[in-house]
Structure formats: structure tokens, C-alpha cells
Design an enzyme around this catalytic site. Structure first.
Site, short mmCIF file in Angstrom:
data_model
loop_
_atom_site.label_atom_id
_atom_site.label_comp_id
_atom_site.label_asym_id
_atom_site.label_seq_id
_atom_site.Cartn_x
_atom_site.Cartn_y
_atom_site.Cartn_z
CG HIS A 135 -1.86 -0.93 1.25
ND1 HIS A 135 -2.89 -1.31 0.06
CD2 HIS A 135 -1.98 -1.93 2.19
CE1 HIS A 135 -3.55 -2.39 0.61
NE2 HIS A 135 -3.21 -2.65 1.78
CG ASP A 171 -2.39 -8.59 0.89
OD1 ASP A 171 -1.88 -8.73 1.91
OD2 ASP A 171 -3.43 -7.90 1.09
CG HIS A 173 -6.23 -5.36 2.07
ND1 HIS A 173 -5.63 -6.42 2.99
CD2 HIS A 173 -7.10 -4.88 2.86
CE1 HIS A 173 -6.08 -6.42 4.05
NE2 HIS A 173 -7.29 -5.37 3.84
CG ASP A 258 -4.66 -10.21 3.84
OD1 ASP A 258 -4.45 -10.70 2.68
OD2 ASP A 258 -4.31 -9.10 4.07
#
Ligand SMILES: [Zn+2]
Length: 348
Positions: A135, A171, A173, A258
Site C-alpha cells: 500500500h 493479498d 487487499h 489475509d
């Protein structure tokens, strides 16, 4: 067969590189936070139990010049001035006193591993990094991430003369920072599967890159609740064909765990076996186009049991080529929509 008798050019599956350092544990949250040092304790167990001989990369800090390939130097300066302080940079993202040094160490150690992968003879690796990176934007820390480890490493590989780098980000996200850094760059393919709608809000199927980079960003947003069958279908229809056609010279995986069913932050439903399957399939592509060069780079994953099990499975799948088979979900609408965009824009 011992390592000495492996014919030259054959990939030695019994050996792998690993990045790990106790100093990564010194990035410590203020109070309760899901991105905590115990996460590395969990993935270290996966290394201990893997059927491979790991060669440790000597950790080192990333240089300013290495960071400046993807980060704004003014941002790196600002971050450096936070060394020795503790606090929150945004509601999600903390620094403790040693965090900035640890972040530089994480990014630099991955650069060192990429150097070792390029120079040989061991082409595959696992990087147990904290803080995570995907991120982190060119000029902003975000989403638990300070510096974008995988982007710094990809840019380093390019600077070393590697022609095509693929980053596959599984991931849960979307890796908005990585996407932004290579948005106009056809030499770094970015392919992401992620829960959508979800944090950080980017990663729609129509985000495909711009200018020369158009088509070299491929997003596969998936509805909450998707499990092994949805991911296997997304990989089979989109991720694997795109990476195969791109024929990367180096494959880096933003390996977050995740999307696991047990994860407390997200709502996807993957079993540990799914990570082994995805890593096996990507490993085959790395073997065919990238001289076997492939790295699993830790991003998220906040349930310690799922983190260890997922990493164990991924390492096994990547190194041994063995994994469970997964079911398919041929009618998943999210996969179908993303497939349309990939077909429309991917430079076929
Ligand atoms: Zn994540």
C-alpha cells in the site's frame, strides 16, 4: 541427488533463499494492532518445517538511490526524520522508534535477495518482511506499509537489466501503491486478485494502466465470500494466462495470507491448500520463462494459524511443485467481468 550432481541449468528444488531478521520484530505497534511482530513468529515456523535447505540472505538497508526508483526522495527524507519517534501516520499506519530503520532493512534485504536470484544459482526465495509494503505510495505511507518493498525490488531488478518483471499480488487487499508505481510501465506487469469493494478502494477491473503501460496492470476484484474455487478459476482464466503470455524474467509474489477463511480483517474464504496451489502454478510459469526465479514476499495475513499454514503450503507448492487440487467456479460473475477487461486490454 546431491546439489553437486544437479546438472547445470536444472533448478535445484531442495534449496531456497530466505530473508529474515530479528530486527524486523522491532517495528512494534502502540497498543493493539493486527500488524504485529507475532506474525513473523508464525511464518518462521513455516520455514522451520519446510522440506528445503534455506540459504539466508545477509540483511542490509536499502540505499536512498534504491528507494528513489519508486519513492519521492522528499518522502524518504520525511520518513527518515521520524526515526526515533513513535506515533500514527494515518489511522492505520504506525511507526515505533526503530520502524523507519526496519522498513529500510526490509526493502534492502529484498533487494539483496533479488540480486542473489539474478546471480544464481538458487532461483527461488521467501522473504519474511515487516512492515509490509504494497500500500505504500510514491510519497505516502499507508495501510500498515511504510516503504514498498516489492516495488523497490522490482525496480532494482529492472536497473540490473532484467527485461520483464511480473508482480502477482494475491493479498486480499488491492496493492494500490505497487499499481501506482508501475502504472505507465510495460516492463513491470502488475496482476492483483483482491476482495472488492474493500480497503483501499482501488483495483477495479477497468484500472488497466496508461500510455505504454496500458494492459500491464490487471485487476481481478472478487466479491466477499469467494473461496478456493473462485480463486482457482480467476487464476486459470486470467492470472496464469496473462503471466504466461508476458513471459517474465522474474516473478515476485505479494504473498498476503489475509484472504484466508480465518482472517479477522477480510471476508474471503481460502483454505491453506489454495496458497499451495497458486504458488505451484506460478512456480511452473517461473520455471518455464524466468529460469525458475520466483519469490514469495510477505504482505498481510492477520490470523497467526492461517498465516503459518498458508505460508507452509505456499512454500511447498512453489518448491516441490506439489499441492492439492482445487474445485472451480466457472460461473463466478466477478471472474467473468475481469476476464473481459483482461481480454480487451491485455496486449495479446
Ligand atoms: Zn492485505
Amino acid at each position: 541427488m546431491t546439489a553437486e550432481t544437479v546438472p547445470e541449468g536444472d533448478h535445484d528444488r531442495s534449496r531456497a533463499l530466505v530473508v529474515d531478521d530479528r530486527r524486523f520484530d522491532r517495528h512494534v505497534p502502540i497498543g493493539h494492532h493486527p500488524e504485529r511482530p507475532e506474525r513473523l513468529t508464525a511464518v518462521r515456523e513455516a520455514i522451520v518445517h519446510a522440506a528445503a535447505r534455506f540459504e539466508r540472505i545477509t540483511p542490509r538497508e536499502a540505499t536512498d538511490a534504491e528507494l528513489a526508483r519508486v519513492h519521492d526522495p522528499r518522502f524518504v527524507d520525511q520518513l527518515s526524520r521520524l526515526s526515533g519517534q513513535a506515533g500514527y501516520l494515518d489511522p492505520d499506519t504506525y511507526v515505533s522508534k526503530e520502524s523507519v530503520d526496519v522498513a529500510r532493512l526490509a526493502a534492502g534485504s529484498l533487494v539483496a535477495m533479488v540480486d542473489a536470484m539474478i546471480d544464481g544459482p538458487v532461483p527461488k526465495g521467501v522473504a519474511l518482511l515487516r512492515p509490509p509494503g504494497h500500500h505504500a505510495r510514491p510519497a505516502r505511507a499507508m495501510g500498515f506499509c511504510l516503504l514498498n518493498n516489492i516495488a523497490v525490488a522490482a525496480a532494482h531488478a529492472r536497473a540490473r537489466g532484467v527485461e520483464r518483471v511480473a508482480i502477482v499480488d494475491w493479498d486480499v487487499h488491492h496493492g494500490n501503491g505497487t499499481q501506482e508505481m508501475f502504472w505507465r510501465d510495460p516492463h513491470v506487469l502488475y496482476v492483483s486478485t483482491h476482495q472488492s469493494p474493500f480497503y483501499p478502494g482501488t483495483g477495479a477491473a477497468d484500472e488497466v494502466g496508461e500510455d505504454e503501460g496500458r494492459g500491464y496492470t490487471v485487476n481481478v476484484p472478487l466479491a466477499a465470500g469467494g473461496g478456493d474455487a473462485v480463486y482457482a478459476t480467476a487464476f486459470e482464466r486470467i492470472v496464469l494466462p496473462v503471466v504466461d503470455a508476458y513471459a517474465p524474467d522474474l516473478l515476485l509474489v505479494s504473498a498476503g495470507f489475509d484472504a484466508s477463511a480465518r482472517d479477522p480483517l477480510a471476508q474471503m474464504d481460502l483454505s491453506a491448500s489454495a496458497f499451495g496451489w497458486m504458488a505451484r502454478e506460478l512456480g511452473r510459469l517461473a520455471d518455464s520463462s524466468a529460469k525458475g526465479r520466483m519469490a514469495l514476499v510477505l504482505e498481510g495475513g492477520y490470523d497467526l494459524v492461517a498465516l503459518e499454514a498458508g505460508m507452509r503450503s505456499a512454500i511447498e507448492g512453489m518448491l516441490s511443485g506439489r499441492s492439492a487440487e482445487l474445485p472451480r467456479a466457472p460461473d463466478d460473475p466477478g471472474v467473468a467481468r475481469a476476464e473481459q477487461w483482461a481480454k480487451k486490454t491485455w496486449a495479446a
